[in-house]
Scaffold this motif. Structure first.
Motif, PDB file in Angstrom:
ATOM      1  N   GLU A  12       0.852  -1.194   0.000  1.00  0.00           N
ATOM      2  CA  GLU A  12       0.000   0.000   0.000  1.00  0.00           C
ATOM      3  C   GLU A  12       0.883   1.237   0.000  1.00  0.00           C
ATOM      4  N   PHE A  13       1.228   1.695  -1.181  1.00  0.00           N
ATOM      5  CA  PHE A  13       2.202   2.774  -1.289  1.00  0.00           C
ATOM      6  C   PHE A  13       1.604   4.105  -1.720  1.00  0.00           C
ATOM      7  N   GLY A  14       0.338   4.133  -2.018  1.00  0.00           N
ATOM      8  CA  GLY A  14      -0.271   5.388  -2.394  1.00  0.00           C
ATOM      9  C   GLY A  14       0.112   5.812  -3.802  1.00  0.00           C
ATOM     10  N   ALA A  15      -0.189   7.048  -4.112  1.00  0.00           N
ATOM     11  CA  ALA A  15       0.055   7.574  -5.454  1.00  0.00           C
ATOM     12  C   ALA A  15       1.547   7.679  -5.746  1.00  0.00           C
ATOM     13  N   LYS A  16       1.917   7.516  -7.024  1.00  0.00           N
ATOM     14  CA  LYS A  16       3.306   7.680  -7.423  1.00  0.00           C
ATOM     15  C   LYS A  16       3.723   9.136  -7.259  1.00  0.00           C
ATOM     16  N   LYS A  17       4.967   9.330  -6.855  1.00  0.00           N
ATOM     17  CA  LYS A  17       5.497  10.679  -6.735  1.00  0.00           C
ATOM     18  C   LYS A  17       6.087  11.112  -8.077  1.00  0.00           C
ATOM     19  N   ALA A  18       6.653  12.302  -8.086  1.00  0.00           N
ATOM     20  CA  ALA A  18       7.383  12.727  -9.274  1.00  0.00           C
ATOM     21  C   ALA A  18       8.453  11.680  -9.567  1.00  0.00           C
ATOM     22  N   LEU A  19       8.497  11.250 -10.820  1.00  0.00           N
ATOM     23  CA  LEU A  19       9.363  10.129 -11.142  1.00  0.00           C
ATOM     24  C   LEU A  19      10.836  10.469 -10.958  1.00  0.00           C
ATOM     25  N   GLY A  20      11.570   9.504 -10.361  1.00  0.00           N
ATOM     26  CA  GLY A  20      13.014   9.616 -10.320  1.00  0.00           C
ATOM     27  C   GLY A  20      13.605   9.252 -11.676  1.00  0.00           C
ATOM     28  N   LYS A  21      14.844   9.614 -11.887  1.00  0.00           N
ATOM     29  CA  LYS A  21      15.515   9.324 -13.156  1.00  0.00           C
ATOM     30  C   LYS A  21      16.274   8.001 -13.043  1.00  0.00           C
ATOM     31  N   ILE A  22      16.249   7.213 -14.115  1.00  0.00           N
ATOM     32  CA  ILE A  22      17.043   5.986 -14.203  1.00  0.00           C
ATOM     33  C   ILE A  22      18.168   6.241 -15.196  1.00  0.00           C
ATOM     34  N   ILE A  23      19.394   6.308 -14.681  1.00  0.00           N
ATOM     35  CA  ILE A  23      20.548   6.669 -15.503  1.00  0.00           C
ATOM     36  C   ILE A  23      21.555   5.518 -15.494  1.00  0.00           C
ATOM     37  N   LYS A  24      21.943   5.073 -16.682  1.00  0.00           N
ATOM     38  CA  LYS A  24      22.949   4.010 -16.786  1.00  0.00           C
ATOM     39  C   LYS A  24      24.343   4.615 -16.636  1.00  0.00           C
ATOM     40  N   LYS A  25      25.172   3.956 -15.836  1.00  0.00           N
ATOM     41  CA  LYS A  25      26.540   4.437 -15.637  1.00  0.00           C
ATOM     42  C   LYS A  25      27.474   3.257 -15.431  1.00  0.00           C
ATOM     43  N   SER A  26      28.518   3.188 -16.222  1.00  0.00           N
ATOM     44  CA  SER A  26      29.512   2.131 -16.055  1.00  0.00           C
ATOM     45  C   SER A  26      30.575   2.574 -15.048  1.00  0.00           C
TER      46      SER A  26
END
Length: 452
Positions: A134-148
């Motif tokens: 039960e997590f409620g509404a989604k917040k402002a989306l975080g960024k998914i960034i690929k980094k080696s």
């Protein structure tokens, strides 16, 4: 409390998809975010076939909670640990089931600076929240960034050794089709070693069996290759390569117990007088070698969270478990499966000797049973009865982890596994193989009678 079957004492581990799946991984991401309120979390995954999908679901759960995700991609648990203390992140999660069968997968968690997360500091809260869902509404989306982080990690690993002291060695390396082969390839051009590569390509189908060198049948390929190629040593890893296992130049498997004292010796040369943490299963050889090297040996309960806590408390330079988990202060007190073999190769070069020459006297002076795993019905009763049986003749009894019983010429530890429904038995003696064999047989027979 609501529970999920895949949650264990130290991590998440379960069969896919009935015990662990993308939905659960997503919920774990949401739960981790709610528990720790991180800004950024590093996420990586091992070579299992289901790992990319689970990693994506986990990352989405974090992002839907407003958390930025540093996706470091395919690698090992130690690379997630590295990200947790080397990068500007607030924790790390690795998708891995280590040496479990190929239809399993799991998650390992750390907080900021690689501090472990287990049942005593947050894992139960993650489980509760993920189960309730039960997590409620989604917040402002975080960024998914690929980094080696591969090149930064290569530089870090090489910092543990002095390249000018290394000499050419021929080394058999068996990744077991896990992820360790990529690290060997990464380091190869910076080392004067010839690598004989076995099962080198990452393959979650595990065409040569699950990568678990503790299984005797899984050692044969490495042993034969060492002999065939006249190699100086052999090294094998489990799937997520947080543990490495050694074979000497004759192909003999080296029990992880003896590597603890050897690694302590190597590090005490650079850090004289430092504290060394060891576990209570087998330790007479460790105590002797640490004392000879001028270090301070301190015991800790078995298990990575206990070892890491003790290392931080004592400012220890190194902690070692006979199960081939090796922990390093400079690696944020986390365990690592590549630092050990680099240190041992330098030690071989500095002493101009062989691995067997470094180990064989220890094996003779303190022979051990190796860990014997028993399935029993009533662990608490067995531990209580063992105490009653041996207390009159024992020199010392401790309850640091299970029961440890010491006599003048032999000792044993019997404990319940933290991760499996097993009783784990370890026995050692002072320079007496026959005594070891007799004492081990007597102890095992007694345990079986007590469990009837």
């Amino acid at each position: 409390m609501d529970t999920l079957a895949c949650f264990k004492s130290y991590d998440v581990r379960g069969r896919v998809p009935d015990e662990l799946n993308e939905d659960i991984a997503y919920r774990i991401g949401r739960a981790y975010a709610q528990c720790y309120r991180p800004k950024t979390v590093a996420v990586g995954y091992d070579i299992r076939l289901t790992s990319p999908q689970l990693s994506n679901a986990l990352a989405q759960g974090l992002a839907d909670s407003g958390v930025n995700v540093m996706d470091i991609g395919l690698g090992g648990t130690e690379e997630v640990y590295f990200a947790a203390f080397n990068e500007e992140v607030d924790g790390g999660i690795c998708i891995t089931a280590s040496h479990n069968p190929k239809d399993y997968n799991g998650l390992k968690f750390v907080g900021k600076k690689g501090i472990p997360i287990s049942n005593n500091n947050g894992l139960l809260d993650i489980e509760r929240l993920a189960a309730i869902n039960e997590f409620g509404a989604k917040k402002a989306l975080g960024k998914i960034i690929k980094k080696s982080l591969k090149q930064a990690y290569k530089k870090h690993l090489l910092s543990y050794i002095d390249g000018t002291k290394l000499t050419p060695l021929k080394i058999v390396v068996n990744a077991g089709n896990g992820g360790a082969g990529e690290i060997i390839d990464l380091l190869e051009d910076s080392l004067p070693f010839e690598f004989i590569k076995l099962n080198h390509t990452p393959d979650g189908n595990f065409p040569h069996g699950v990568p678990n060198p503790l299984l005797k049948d899984n050692r044969l390929t490495t042993q034969q290759a060492v002999i065939e190629h006249n190699a100086d040593l052999g090294i094998a890893w489990d799937g997520d390569f947080d543990r490495c296992f050694f074979f000497d130049e004759t192909g003999d498997f080296v029990d992880g117990y003896y590597m603890v004292g050897l690694l302590a010796t190597a590090l005490l040369k650079v850090h004289p007088g430092a504290a060394i943490i060891y576990d209570p299963r087998l330790y007479w050889n460790t105590l002797e070698m640490v004392a000879q090297a001028g270090g301070k040996a301190i015991i800790s309960k078995t298990g990575h969270s206990f070892i890491k806590e003790a290392m931080r408390k004592e400012n220890a330079i190194y902690g070692g478990e006979m199960s081939a988990h090796h922990y390093f202060k400079q690696f944020a007190y986390c365990d690592n499966g590549n630092i050990p073999w680099l240190l041992i190769c330098q030690l071989i070069a500095e002493k101009q000797t062989s691995l067997s020459a470094l180990i064989n006297d220890c094996k003779k002076r303190f022979p051990c049973s190796g860990e014997i795993n028993l399935t029993v019905k009533n662990t608490p009763k067995i531990l209580e009865r063992l105490t009653e049986h041996y207390q009159k003749d024992a020199v010392k009894i401790d309850f640091i982890d299970g029961i440890g019983v010491e006599f003048s010429q032999w000792r044993f530890n019997v404990r319940a596994s933290n991760t499996e429904p097993l009783l784990r038995v370890n026995v050692e003696s002072r320079n007496d193989q026959a005594l070891l064999d007799n004492a081990t047989n007597e102890l095992l027979a007694l345990i079986r009678r007590l469990d009837d």
